[in-house]
Design a protein around this motif. Structure first.
Motif, PDB file in Angstrom:
ATOM      1  N   CYS A  95      -6.257 -33.927 -33.547  1.00  0.00           N
ATOM      2  CA  CYS A  95      -5.948 -34.200 -32.141  1.00  0.00           C
ATOM      3  C   CYS A  95      -4.997 -35.400 -32.074  1.00  0.00           C
ATOM      4  CB  CYS A  95      -7.236 -34.500 -31.386  1.00  0.00           C
ATOM      5  SG  CYS A  95      -6.967 -35.054 -29.688  1.00  0.00           S
ATOM      6  N   THR A  96      -3.919 -35.218 -31.348  1.00  0.00           N
ATOM      7  CA  THR A  96      -2.913 -36.272 -31.257  1.00  0.00           C
ATOM      8  C   THR A  96      -3.204 -37.288 -30.158  1.00  0.00           C
ATOM      9  OG1 THR A  96      -1.579 -34.896 -29.778  1.00  0.00           O
ATOM     10  CG2 THR A  96      -1.095 -34.761 -32.151  1.00  0.00           C
ATOM     11  N   ARG A  97      -4.260 -37.050 -29.381  1.00  0.00           N
ATOM     12  CA  ARG A  97      -4.564 -37.958 -28.272  1.00  0.00           C
ATOM     13  C   ARG A  97      -5.750 -38.870 -28.523  1.00  0.00           C
ATOM     14  NH1 ARG A  97      -3.508 -33.435 -23.819  1.00  0.00           N
ATOM     15  NH2 ARG A  97      -1.238 -33.472 -23.940  1.00  0.00           N
ATOM     16  N   ARG A  98      -6.856 -38.288 -29.073  1.00  0.00           N
ATOM     17  CA  ARG A  98      -8.064 -39.090 -29.239  1.00  0.00           C
ATOM     18  C   ARG A  98      -8.722 -38.932 -30.600  1.00  0.00           C
ATOM     19  NH1 ARG A  98     -11.683 -37.673 -24.262  1.00  0.00           N
ATOM     20  NH2 ARG A  98     -13.194 -38.403 -25.772  1.00  0.00           N
ATOM     21  N   GLY A  99      -8.315 -37.960 -31.391  1.00  0.00           N
ATOM     22  CA  GLY A  99      -8.979 -37.721 -32.674  1.00  0.00           C
ATOM     23  C   GLY A  99     -10.285 -36.975 -32.510  1.00  0.00           C
TER      24      GLY A  99
END
Length: 170
Positions: A81-85
């Protein structure tokens, strides 16, 4: 011989002697090769417990046989995920060549670093075989996910793991 000439010859002799080293005829030792950087394993979530070992290839090859079971698998992190992992995709083979599965984290209880792609993952979690709603497919794709079995209506069939424990090694 003049004093200046004597000093010049003495200086030249000292330079030659210094260039020849300590008088040892053995060649100087080559510098030791630098050691490979140490690999570091970082745990996320609970500790992995013994048992339930399975190859990721076996799980992906016969997902119905593993559905609902808790397994421990290993694979390469292909993307995260590129936003939050809050998810990652692992594959049994490097790159996108073979099948892979999405790993989410039970009850969003932990996340992984955004730059986890390329790490080696050991994952313990429950195998889920389900259809992902079109809205969730769209959301996950906006974060970098890919779906191999996307349906014409925008849904996707997937094999996933809901992890309670993850170890990433870099």
């Amino acid at each position: 011989m003049t004093l200046a000439r004597s000093l010049g010859l003495l200086g030249a002799a000292l330079v030659v002697a210094a260039c020849q080293g300590s008088g040892s005829s053995a060649p100087s030792a080559a510098p030791a090769p630098s050691a490979a950087p140490a690999r570091v394993t970082t745990p996320y979530g609970a500790a992995i417990t013994p048992g339930g070992e399975a190859s990721l290839g076996a799980v992906l090859g016969a997902p119905a046989d593993y559905a609902g079971r808790t397994v421990t698998v290993e694979g390469e992190v292909r993307r995260a995920c590129t936003r939050r992992g809050c998810w990652m995709e692992i594959g049994a083979t490097p790159g996108d060549a073979g099948p892979g599965c999405r790993v989410s984290f039970k009850d969003y209880g932990f996340f992984i670093p955004l730059d986890s792609a390329g790490a080696r993952a050991r994952v313990q979690g429950e195998v889920k075989v389900h259809q992902v709603a079109a809205s969730m497919v769209s959301h996950l794709e906006s974060e970098g996910a890919r779906f191999a079995k996307k349906n014409p209506d925008g849904t996707a069939d997937e094999v996933a793991l809901v992890a309670t424990a993850v170890e990433l090694t870099r």
